[in-house]
Design a protein around this motif. Structure first.
Motif, PDB file in Angstrom:
ATOM      1  N   GLU A  57       0.835  -1.204   0.000  1.00  0.00           N
ATOM      2  CA  GLU A  57       0.000   0.000   0.000  1.00  0.00           C
ATOM      3  C   GLU A  57       0.871   1.256   0.000  1.00  0.00           C
ATOM      4  O   GLU A  57       0.589   2.215  -0.724  1.00  0.00           O
ATOM      5  CB  GLU A  57      -0.938   0.010   1.214  1.00  0.00           C
ATOM      6  CG  GLU A  57      -2.003  -1.058   1.179  1.00  0.00           C
ATOM      7  CD  GLU A  57      -3.042  -0.857   0.091  1.00  0.00           C
ATOM      8  OE1 GLU A  57      -3.119   0.222  -0.510  1.00  0.00           O
ATOM      9  OE2 GLU A  57      -3.777  -1.814  -0.172  1.00  0.00           O
ATOM     10  N   GLY A  58       1.927   1.261   0.806  1.00  0.00           N
ATOM     11  CA  GLY A  58       2.816   2.424   0.859  1.00  0.00           C
ATOM     12  C   GLY A  58       3.523   2.678  -0.465  1.00  0.00           C
ATOM     13  O   GLY A  58       3.556   3.808  -0.966  1.00  0.00           O
ATOM     14  N   VAL A  59       4.085   1.617  -1.040  1.00  0.00           N
ATOM     15  CA  VAL A  59       4.802   1.760  -2.316  1.00  0.00           C
ATOM     16  C   VAL A  59       3.847   2.172  -3.427  1.00  0.00           C
ATOM     17  O   VAL A  59       4.145   3.089  -4.208  1.00  0.00           O
ATOM     18  CB  VAL A  59       5.551   0.451  -2.682  1.00  0.00           C
ATOM     19  CG1 VAL A  59       6.088   0.505  -4.101  1.00  0.00           C
ATOM     20  CG2 VAL A  59       6.689   0.199  -1.702  1.00  0.00           C
ATOM     21  N   THR A  60       2.675   1.536  -3.504  1.00  0.00           N
ATOM     22  CA  THR A  60       1.736   1.904  -4.569  1.00  0.00           C
ATOM     23  C   THR A  60       1.231   3.325  -4.364  1.00  0.00           C
ATOM     24  O   THR A  60       1.044   4.060  -5.330  1.00  0.00           O
ATOM     25  CB  THR A  60       0.556   0.919  -4.684  1.00  0.00           C
ATOM     26  OG1 THR A  60      -0.125   0.836  -3.450  1.00  0.00           O
ATOM     27  CG2 THR A  60       1.013  -0.447  -5.125  1.00  0.00           C
ATOM     28  N   GLY A 105      -3.726   8.785  -2.091  1.00  0.00           N
ATOM     29  CA  GLY A 105      -4.210   9.062  -0.739  1.00  0.00           C
ATOM     30  C   GLY A 105      -4.821   7.840  -0.082  1.00  0.00           C
ATOM     31  O   GLY A 105      -4.548   7.539   1.085  1.00  0.00           O
ATOM     32  N   PHE A 106      -5.627   7.114  -0.834  1.00  0.00           N
ATOM     33  CA  PHE A 106      -6.267   5.903  -0.309  1.00  0.00           C
ATOM     34  C   PHE A 106      -5.224   4.852   0.058  1.00  0.00           C
ATOM     35  O   PHE A 106      -5.277   4.258   1.138  1.00  0.00           O
ATOM     36  CB  PHE A 106      -7.259   5.351  -1.339  1.00  0.00           C
ATOM     37  CG  PHE A 106      -8.004   4.145  -0.877  1.00  0.00           C
ATOM     38  CD1 PHE A 106      -8.979   4.249   0.101  1.00  0.00           C
ATOM     39  CD2 PHE A 106      -7.720   2.891  -1.402  1.00  0.00           C
ATOM     40  CE1 PHE A 106      -9.673   3.137   0.548  1.00  0.00           C
ATOM     41  CE2 PHE A 106      -8.402   1.774  -0.969  1.00  0.00           C
ATOM     42  CZ  PHE A 106      -9.380   1.889   0.007  1.00  0.00           C
ATOM     43  N   ALA A 145      -1.872   2.174   4.186  1.00  0.00           N
ATOM     44  CA  ALA A 145      -0.522   1.779   4.637  1.00  0.00           C
ATOM     45  C   ALA A 145      -0.292   2.229   6.081  1.00  0.00           C
ATOM     46  O   ALA A 145       0.295   1.504   6.882  1.00  0.00           O
ATOM     47  CB  ALA A 145       0.544   2.374   3.727  1.00  0.00           C
ATOM     48  N   VAL A 146      -0.772   3.424   6.412  1.00  0.00           N
ATOM     49  CA  VAL A 146      -0.564   3.965   7.758  1.00  0.00           C
ATOM     50  C   VAL A 146      -1.482   3.292   8.772  1.00  0.00           C
ATOM     51  O   VAL A 146      -1.051   2.942   9.876  1.00  0.00           O
ATOM     52  CB  VAL A 146      -0.794   5.506   7.756  1.00  0.00           C
ATOM     53  CG1 VAL A 146      -0.819   6.062   9.178  1.00  0.00           C
ATOM     54  CG2 VAL A 146       0.287   6.183   6.927  1.00  0.00           C
ATOM     55  N   THR A 147      -2.748   3.080   8.387  1.00  0.00           N
ATOM     56  CA  THR A 147      -3.713   2.522   9.346  1.00  0.00           C
ATOM     57  C   THR A 147      -3.671   1.014   9.432  1.00  0.00           C
ATOM     58  O   THR A 147      -4.203   0.426  10.368  1.00  0.00           O
ATOM     59  CB  THR A 147      -5.150   2.958   8.983  1.00  0.00           C
ATOM     60  OG1 THR A 147      -5.471   2.473   7.687  1.00  0.00           O
ATOM     61  CG2 THR A 147      -5.287   4.451   9.049  1.00  0.00           C
TER      62      THR A 147
END
Length: 194
Positions: A69-72, A185-186, A191-193
């Motif tokens: 998620e972070g990389v994408t 953003g999504f 990635a954070v949550t």
């Protein structure tokens, strides 16, 4: 196969490809040579490029989900910036080498080589890899991406000038960038949550 994932992929890749140099190359080649010959070469090149992107996406998907998620998210953000950033004079010109004759193999081969080289590492290839990693459904992503790329080239070959009479390129670029910003953003939120 998921029609939803294919449709999402189609929309994102279609909008990202509209302002691309390949659409312009398709337009130029389509005015010089038989459209079906040009399209055959371009469609084959896109199949190769989508295959490479799907393989890269699969490798990316092997990372833990938060990392994916972070990389994408970062790559979608980079894609939006690439669309909005003004292209400088240093951008290379990918012009097709004139085929010696207008035969199917020469025209399709020239079209294939032009697009295969021009699209390598291109924004749409990166987006396809991102979507393949995000959705873990390479068939749906591959079909959606390939159809989007072929559709843009087909439109360019058959009437790219007409489309630009009705839809300004700035609008197309901004819509594509906005979609990528939302996707970034999504993905970053997930990635954070976790």
């Amino acid at each position: 196969m998921s029609l939803t994932i294919a449709a999402i992929t189609f929309g994102i890749v279609f909008l990202a490809e509209l302002p691309d140099k390949t659409a312009l190359a398709s337009l130029v080649l389509g005015t010089k040579y038989r459209a079906s010959y040009v399209f055959a070469g371009i469609a084959a090149a896109f199949a190769l490029q989508v295959g490479i992107a799907l393989a890269a996406g699969h490798l990316l998907s092997l990372l833990p989900q938060r990392w994916v998620e972070g990389v994408t998210g970062v790559l979608f953000l980079a894609g939006a910036v690439m669309l909005l950033w003004p292209k400088g004079a240093e951008e290379e010109d990918h012009e097709a080498k004139e085929p010696a004759s207008p035969s199917f193999w020469k025209v399709a081969g020239s079209s294939f080589l032009l697009v295969a080289v021009a699209e390598f590492g291109d924004l749409t290839q990166i987006m396809t890899a991102n979507l393949a990693a995000k959705y873990a459904d390479p068939v749906s992503v591959g079909i959606g991406a390939w159809l989007a790329l072929c559709t843009v080239s087909g439109i360019a070959i058959l009437g790219g000038q007409k489309l630009l009479q009705y839809v300004p390129m700035k609008v197309i670029i901004r819509v594509a960038a906005a979609i990528m910003l939302v996707m970034a953003g999504f993905s970053l939120f997930k990635a954070v949550t976790g």
